[in-house]
Design an enzyme around this catalytic site. Structure first.
Site, PDB file in Angstrom:
ATOM      1  CD  GLU A 176      -2.058 -40.182  45.410  1.00 18.57           C
ATOM      2  OE1 GLU A 176      -3.124 -40.437  45.980  1.00 18.57           O
ATOM      3  OE2 GLU A 176      -1.619 -39.023  45.282  1.00 18.57           O
TER       4      GLU A 176
HETATM    5  C1  ACM Z   1       0.447 -38.654  49.062  1.00 17.90           C
HETATM    6  O1  ACM Z   1      -0.324 -38.320  49.972  1.00 17.90           O
HETATM    7  N1  ACM Z   1      -0.009 -38.842  47.833  1.00 17.90           N
HETATM    8  C2  ACM Z   1       1.863 -38.848  49.296  1.00 17.90           C
END
Ligand code: ACM
Length: 527
Positions: A333
């Protein structure tokens, strides 16, 4: 149902044909040899059961220090509930025998064990201490559930006769705990380790840093912990581990044959670090601490030299605290980092992990950069993950990147069970008990070779979880299912049989004070 009630009634009759007291009645039933989670690789029931008595000893012929420690652990489980002395002795003989090494154990590998039970002894043999320890967990489950209570209980304490030979399917059977979104104390982490050990989980991945908190004190950048660790989701006081705290967790885990995998998430999920040191920001200004639950808004400053001085220091200090092989660098992310910057960043950071003697694990977005030759990618996609992203991970796997599978709509323990679950999140959908168990890691990711799969891992993110009771409600009963996918041969996979074995764990959790979710999918025994 009626048939099983009759069986219970028959088993409850004392020798003189009078009904036994309810507790003795419950304890008298001997668990069948195959009522174990994770399912053992091979079970051959037969012969007389073994019965623990006040004369039983725990024998460690040969008597290595590790065998003695494991015997002490077993005695610690058995003594309070049985009330027996269970002395540990190096003399061979009848009783509970823990045999390390010797004839016929080489094929059991690093973690396998054999358990043989008969009228005179229950013997656990293993080539290595981890195998002996896993065999001890199996023995616990073969004893009546009251053995898990901490006060003296009525016996008899019988173990069904026969032989189990058991080795794991995968080397990596992990659980992740997010101690950043909410901080969990050393005692809380130890409690979770004890629960993981019951199901032969062998890796504890600690998510030590995120936007909301930095949880490990480092000498080189002290404000990371003292300031960056000073809050959490919702604005509570947060907290952090001193190095001694952290060493205590690593040692406690190692004593239960779990290796700690530390994660420092980067280049995103870094607000706590950016808030602690203004110079880490591209604009030289520290943002405020963050106590919300958004993701994707923070990034280390990829062009700045100080970023890599920082990373070198952090990885050096974390690696020095880490006896295990792996160091997790996150990489998920990174929505505030350009793709080119992300690739450049990972090209610079992965060699630092190698320089300090560790092997990189990253979330599967790492496969969009240039994963290091021996890197491991942790797949956390779900049913809505695009084909291109899946194909990218599968391509990397064909090119030698090994995989840990944590599909979010199967293995994420923080997903709600259903719409009524009071805790957790639901961005990957609801994950009921069957859904979390009913998949095959060997064929899950299309195009990835079966032998690229290093194992499975059950992450527990804690945006909504603040207490051990919260962790347990989300982990139980799903965690044992992920542990079983990691341990048991694919040939044992069967939801119908699994849910019966899982149901038998419920009274154990009751005895241990684990407040699990009473999923209607599982035929729990009446309380
Ligand atoms: C995640 O759940 N951002 C690895």
């Amino acid at each position: 149902m009626l048939f099983s009630l009759l069986l219970v009634a028959a088993a409850g009759m004392g020798a003189a044909g009078v009904p036994a007291a309810p507790r003795a009645q419950a304890a008298a039933a001997t668990a069948p040899l195959d009522r174990v989670v994770p399912a053992p690789a091979s079970v051959r029931p037969g012969g007389d059961p073994y019965t623990l008595t006040d004369r039983t000893g725990i024998r460690i012929p040969g008597g290595s220090a590790e065998a003695r420690r494991i015997a002490g652990y077993l005695a610690g489980v058995l003594r309070p509930s049985t009330g027996y002395a269970l002395p540990v002795t190096t003399r061979d003989g009848d009783g509970i025998v823990l045999r390390l090494g010797g004839r016929g154990t080489a094929g059991l590998g690093a973690e396998g064990y054999r358990l043989s039970s008969g009228s005179r002894a229950v013997t656990i043999s293993a080539a290595r201490p981890a195998g002996l320890f896993h065999g001890v967990q199996t023995l616990r489950q073969l004893l009546p559930t009251a053995v898990e209570r901490r006060t003296e209980q009525a016996g008899p304490w019988r173990v069904a006769g026969g032989t189990i030979a058991d080795t794991p399917r995968y080397a990596h059977r992990g659980a992740m705990l997010d101690v950043s979104r909410h901080f969990f104390t050393v005692a809380q982490v130890k409690r979770y380790i004890d629960e993981l050990a019951m199901y032969k989980v062998n890796r504890l991945h600690l998510h030590l840093s995120d936007d909301q908190g930095w949880r490990i004190a480092l000498k080189s950048w002290p404000r990371l912990a003292t300031y960056g660790g000073s809050t959490q989701v919702g604005g509570g006081p947060g907290g952090y581990y001193t190095k001694d705290d952290y060493r205590a967790i690593v040692r406690y885990a190692a004593d239960r044959y779990l290796t700690v995998v530390p994660e420092i998430d980067m280049p995103g999920h870094t607000n706590a670090a950016l808030a602690s040191y203004a110079e880490l920001n591209c604009n030289g200004q520290a943002p405020p601490l963050y106590t919300g639950t958004s993701v994707g808004f923070s990034s280390l400053c990829v062009p700045k030299k100080v970023t890599y001085d920082f990373i070198d220091d952090v990885i050096r200090e974390i690696a020095a605290l880490t006896p295990g092989r792996y160091l997790h660098i996150g990489g998920d992310e990174a929505h505030s980092t350009s793709h080119d910057d992300y690739v450049a960043f990972m090209d610079k950071v992965q060699p630092v992990v190698a320089k300090y003697g560790k092997t990189v694990i990253g979330w599967h977005q790492l496969t969009g950069a240039h994963p290091a030759k021996d890197a491991v990618a942790q797949y956390w996609g779900y049913d809505k993950t695009g084909a291109a992203e899946r194909a990218q991970v599968a391509d990397a796997a064909r090119n030698g990147t090994r995989l840990i599978l944590s599909p979010a709509d199967r293995a994420y323990l923080d997903m709600k069970y259903d719409k009524n679950t009071p805790l957790g999140l639901s961005w990957a959908g609801y994950v009921d008990v069957r859904r979390s168990y009913d998949w095959d890691p060997g064929s899950y990711l299309q195009g990835a070779p079966a032998d690229s799969v290093l194992g499975v891992e059950a992450p527990l993110w804690t945006e909504t979880l603040k207490t051990s009771a919260h962790l347990e409600y989300m982990a139980f009963p799903r965690l044992p299912g992920i542990a079983e996918l990691g341990w048991s041969p694919a040939g044992t996979h069967d939801w119908g049989a699994y849910k019966e074995r899982l149901a038998a764990q419920g009274p154990r959790w009751d005895a241990l004070g684990i407040d699990y979710y009473h999923s209607p999918e599982v035929p729990w025994p009446a309380r």
